[in-house]
Design an enzyme around this catalytic site. Structure first.
Site, PDB file in Angstrom:
ATOM      1  N   ALA A   1       0.862  -1.178   0.000  1.00 36.25           N
ATOM      2  CA  ALA A   1       0.000   0.000   0.000  1.00 36.25           C
ATOM      3  C   ALA A   1       0.899   1.229   0.000  1.00 36.25           C
ATOM      4  O   ALA A   1       2.059   1.164   0.421  1.00 36.25           O
ATOM      5  CB  ALA A   1      -0.884  -0.005   1.241  1.00 36.25           C
TER       6      ALA A   1
ATOM      7  N   GLY B   1       0.530  -4.970   0.932  1.00 35.85           N
ATOM      8  CA  GLY B   1      -0.644  -4.985   0.067  1.00 35.85           C
ATOM      9  C   GLY B   1      -0.360  -5.610  -1.291  1.00 35.85           C
ATOM     10  O   GLY B   1      -1.270  -6.150  -1.931  1.00 35.85           O
TER      11      GLY B   1
ATOM     12  N   GLU C   1       4.367  -5.210   7.183  1.00 29.74           N
ATOM     13  CA  GLU C   1       3.629  -4.152   7.887  1.00 29.74           C
ATOM     14  C   GLU C   1       4.087  -3.982   9.334  1.00 29.74           C
ATOM     15  O   GLU C   1       4.030  -2.884   9.888  1.00 29.74           O
ATOM     16  CB  GLU C   1       2.120  -4.448   7.865  1.00 29.74           C
ATOM     17  CG  GLU C   1       1.472  -4.316   6.493  1.00 29.74           C
ATOM     18  CD  GLU C   1       1.477  -5.612   5.694  1.00 29.74           C
ATOM     19  OE1 GLU C   1       2.266  -6.534   6.024  1.00 29.74           O
ATOM     20  OE2 GLU C   1       0.700  -5.702   4.727  1.00 29.74           O
TER      21      GLU C   1
HETATM   22  C1  HXC Z   1       5.096   4.370  -1.087  1.00 27.60           C
HETATM   23  C2  HXC Z   1       7.024   3.392  -1.849  1.00 27.60           C
HETATM   24  C3  HXC Z   1       6.643   2.142  -1.309  1.00 27.60           C
HETATM   25  C4  HXC Z   1       5.382   2.073  -0.650  1.00 27.60           C
HETATM   26  C5  HXC Z   1       8.542   1.897  -2.246  1.00 27.60           C
HETATM   27  N1  HXC Z   1       8.215   3.177  -2.415  1.00 27.60           N
HETATM   28  N2  HXC Z   1       7.613   1.253  -1.578  1.00 27.60           N
HETATM   29  N3  HXC Z   1       6.258   4.489  -1.725  1.00 27.60           N
HETATM   30  N4  HXC Z   1       4.653   3.216  -0.560  1.00 27.60           N
HETATM   31  N5  HXC Z   1       4.891   0.942  -0.150  1.00 27.60           N
HETATM   32  C6  HXC Z   1       8.979   4.224  -3.087  1.00 27.60           C
HETATM   33  C7  HXC Z   1      10.139   4.693  -2.254  1.00 27.60           C
HETATM   34  O1  HXC Z   1       9.727   5.642  -1.304  1.00 27.60           O
HETATM   35  C8  HXC Z   1      11.033   5.280  -3.306  1.00 27.60           C
HETATM   36  O2  HXC Z   1      10.533   6.553  -3.675  1.00 27.60           O
HETATM   37  C9  HXC Z   1      10.817   4.359  -4.504  1.00 27.60           C
HETATM   38  O3  HXC Z   1       9.574   3.692  -4.255  1.00 27.60           O
HETATM   39  C10 HXC Z   1      11.884   3.298  -4.632  1.00 27.60           C
HETATM   40  O4  HXC Z   1      12.015   2.630  -3.393  1.00 27.60           O
HETATM   41  P1  HXC Z   1      13.405   2.428  -2.635  1.00 27.60           P
HETATM   42  O5  HXC Z   1      13.096   2.182  -1.213  1.00 27.60           O
HETATM   43  O6  HXC Z   1      14.344   3.547  -2.945  1.00 27.60           O
HETATM   44  O7  HXC Z   1      13.955   1.104  -3.336  1.00 27.60           O
HETATM   45  P2  HXC Z   1      14.885  -0.044  -2.701  1.00 27.60           P
HETATM   46  O8  HXC Z   1      15.990   0.567  -1.907  1.00 27.60           O
HETATM   47  O9  HXC Z   1      15.222  -0.936  -3.851  1.00 27.60           O
HETATM   48  O10 HXC Z   1      13.956  -0.826  -1.678  1.00 27.60           O
HETATM   49  C11 HXC Z   1      12.823  -1.521  -2.143  1.00 27.60           C
HETATM   50  C12 HXC Z   1      11.907  -1.935  -0.979  1.00 27.60           C
HETATM   51  C13 HXC Z   1      11.559  -0.663  -0.131  1.00 27.60           C
HETATM   52  C14 HXC Z   1      12.623  -2.954  -0.076  1.00 27.60           C
HETATM   53  C15 HXC Z   1      10.674  -2.570  -1.575  1.00 27.60           C
HETATM   54  O11 HXC Z   1      11.073   0.341  -1.012  1.00 27.60           O
HETATM   55  C16 HXC Z   1      10.507  -0.916   0.891  1.00 27.60           C
HETATM   56  O12 HXC Z   1      10.796  -1.453   1.962  1.00 27.60           O
HETATM   57  N6  HXC Z   1       9.286  -0.464   0.614  1.00 27.60           N
HETATM   58  C17 HXC Z   1       8.186  -0.555   1.550  1.00 27.60           C
HETATM   59  C18 HXC Z   1       7.682  -1.965   1.631  1.00 27.60           C
HETATM   60  C19 HXC Z   1       6.567  -2.069   2.643  1.00 27.60           C
HETATM   61  O13 HXC Z   1       6.743  -1.779   3.833  1.00 27.60           O
HETATM   62  N7  HXC Z   1       5.405  -2.464   2.163  1.00 27.60           N
HETATM   63  C20 HXC Z   1       4.223  -2.584   3.035  1.00 27.60           C
HETATM   64  C21 HXC Z   1       3.466  -1.298   3.024  1.00 27.60           C
HETATM   65  S1  HXC Z   1       2.156  -1.344   4.131  1.00 27.60           S
HETATM   66  P3  HXC Z   1      11.477   7.854  -3.724  1.00 27.60           P
HETATM   67  O14 HXC Z   1      10.527   8.965  -4.046  1.00 27.60           O
HETATM   68  O15 HXC Z   1      12.142   7.945  -2.398  1.00 27.60           O
HETATM   69  O16 HXC Z   1      12.444   7.536  -4.835  1.00 27.60           O
HETATM   70  C22 HXC Z   1       0.978  -2.175   3.360  1.00 27.60           C
HETATM   71  C23 HXC Z   1      -0.297  -2.287   4.144  1.00 27.60           C
HETATM   72  C24 HXC Z   1      -1.232  -3.263   3.506  1.00 27.60           C
HETATM   73  O17 HXC Z   1       1.098  -2.644   2.288  1.00 27.60           O
HETATM   74  C25 HXC Z   1      -2.456  -3.398   4.295  1.00 27.60           C
HETATM   75  C26 HXC Z   1      -3.558  -2.565   3.814  1.00 27.60           C
HETATM   76  C27 HXC Z   1      -3.626  -2.317   2.397  1.00 27.60           C
END
Ligand code: HXC
Length: 257
Positions: A65, A108, A131
Site C-alpha cells: 500500500a 498490500g 507491515e
Molecule cells: C510508497 C514506496 C513504497 C510504498 C517503495 N516506495 N515502496 N512508496 N509506498 N509501499 C517508493 C520509495 O519511497 C522510493 O521513492 C521508490 O519507491 C523506490 O524505493 P526504494 O526504497 O528507494 O527502493 P529499494 O531501496 O530498492 O527498496 C525496495 C523496498 C523498499 C525494499 C521494496 O522500497 C521498501 O521497503 N518499501 C516498503 C515496503 C513495505 O513496507 N510495504 C508494506 C506497506 S504497508 P522515492 O521517491 O524515495 O524515490 C501495506 C499495508 C497493507 O502494504 C495493508 C492494507 C492495504
C-alpha cells in the site's frame, strides 16, 4: 478507458492489466487500486475474455500500500472511510485471474497477488508482509489468505518478523503455483492464461467458484456445493460438446454456453 497508473492489453482471449507506477515500485494508492478494479471488471464482463493476468514490472509487482498516502491517516479517517475495503473487489472477479509476480510483492502487493486465483512467480520474486516494521499489521487479507495458503507456522514467521521470502520458498510452501525465469514471466503467464481460456467459460467460472468455496465452508457443504455446480454444467452446450468430442476423438469446440 484511459488509465493513468495501469496499462491494459488484450491478447486473444486473455486480458492483461499491468501496474505502472514504476517510480514508487507500484505502491498501491487508492486511485491505482480503483483503476485495477475497473480494468479487471471490464475484462470480466467482456464475453471475448476467458482469463486475466495481473502483473507489475521487473523490479516490483507492488511494494505494498502507498505508505506516503496513509502515513497521516487518523483512526477516524481509516475507520470512518473504511480504508482499503474497496481492495476486496479484486477478489470478486468471476473469471480466473493470474498474478504474474516479479520482484517485490510486499504488504498490500502480496495481498493483491493472493486475491488472484493463482500466482506464477519469476525467480526474482520476493514475497512478504512487512507491515509489522511500520507499526501496523496486514490489512487487506494478509493474515487470512497467507495463513490459508501456507499454514499458521509460516504465516506467523512472515507476519511477525516482516521478513521477505524468495520465490523458491514461496513455491515450496504453496503460495506460488509455478516459478519461471524472470525474462519469461509474462510469456509464461500469457501462455498459461491462454491455456485456461481455451476451456468452456461456464465450467471455468463454476470451478473457480467451487475452489474458493473451500475457504468459506465445511468439507461436506463444500462437496455438496461442488456436486450441485457439477450437475448444473450438464445443462450447458459445452458439456455435450466436450464429451462428444472425447468420444469422437477430436478437439472440442466450446461456445461458452
Ligand atoms: C510508497 C514506496 C513504497 C510504498 C517503495 N516506495 N515502496 N512508496 N509506498 N509501499 C517508493 C520509495 O519511497 C522510493 O521513492 C521508490 O519507491 C523506490 O524505493 P526504494 O526504497 O528507494 O527502493 P529499494 O531501496 O530498492 O527498496 C525496495 C523496498 C523498499 C525494499 C521494496 O522500497 C521498501 O521497503 N518499501 C516498503 C515496503 C513495505 O513496507 N510495504 C508494506 C506497506 S504497508 P522515492 O521517491 O524515495 O524515490 C501495506 C499495508 C497493507 O502494504 C495493508 C492494507 C492495504
Amino acid at each position: 478507458m484511459d488509465y493513468e497508473m495501469i496499462l491494459t492489453e488484450r491478447d486473444g482471449a486473455v486480458g492483461i492489466v499491468t501496474l505502472n507506477r514504476p517510480k514508487a515500485l507500484n505502491a498501491l494508492s487508492t486511485p491505482l487500486v480503483d483503476e485495477v478494479v475497473d480494468a479487471l471488471r471490464a475484462f470480466d464482463a467482456d464475453p471475448g475474455i476467458g482469463c486475466m493476468v495481473l502483473t507489475g514490472s521487473e523490479r516490483a509487482f507492488a511494494a505494498g500500500a502507498d505508505i506516503k498516502e496513509m502515513k497521516d491517516l487518523s483512526f477516524a479517517d481509516a475507520f470512518g472511510g473504511d480504508f482499503i475495503s474497496s481492495w476486496d473487489r479484486i477478489a470478486t472477479m468471476r473469471k480466473p485471474v493470474i498474478a504474474a509476480v516479479a520482484g517485490f510483492a510486499l504488504g498490500g502487493g502480496c495481498e493483491v497477488a493472493m486475491m488472484c486465483d493463482l500466482i506464477i512467480a519469476a525467480d526474482t520474486a520476493k514475497f512478504g508482509q512487512p507491515e509489522i516494521n511500520l507499526g501496523v499489521m496486514p490489512g487487506a487479507g494478509g493474515t487470512q489468505r497467507l495463513t490459508r495458503a501456507v499454514g499458521k507456522a509460516k504465516a506467523m514467521d512472515l507476519i511477525l518478523t516482516g521478513r521477505m521470502m524468495e520465490a523458491e520458498e514461496a513455491e515450496r510452501c504453496g503460495l506460488v503455483a509455478r516459478i519461471v525465469p524472470a525474462d519469461r514471466l509474462l510469456e509464461e503467464a500469457k501462455t498459461l492464461a491462454a491455456t485456461i481460456a481455451r476451456h468452456s467459460l461456464p465450467s471455468l467460472m463454476a470451478a473457480k467458484e467451487s475452489v474458493n468455496r473451500a475457504y468459506e465452508t465445511t468439507l461436506s457443504e463444500g462437496v455438496h456445493f461442488e456436486r450441485r455446480l457439477f450437475h448444473a454444467l450438464f445443462a450447458t452446450h459445452d458439456q455435450k460438446e466436450g464429451m462428444a468430442a472425447f468420444a469422437e476423438k477430436r478437439s472440442p469446440e466450446f461456445q461458452n454456453r
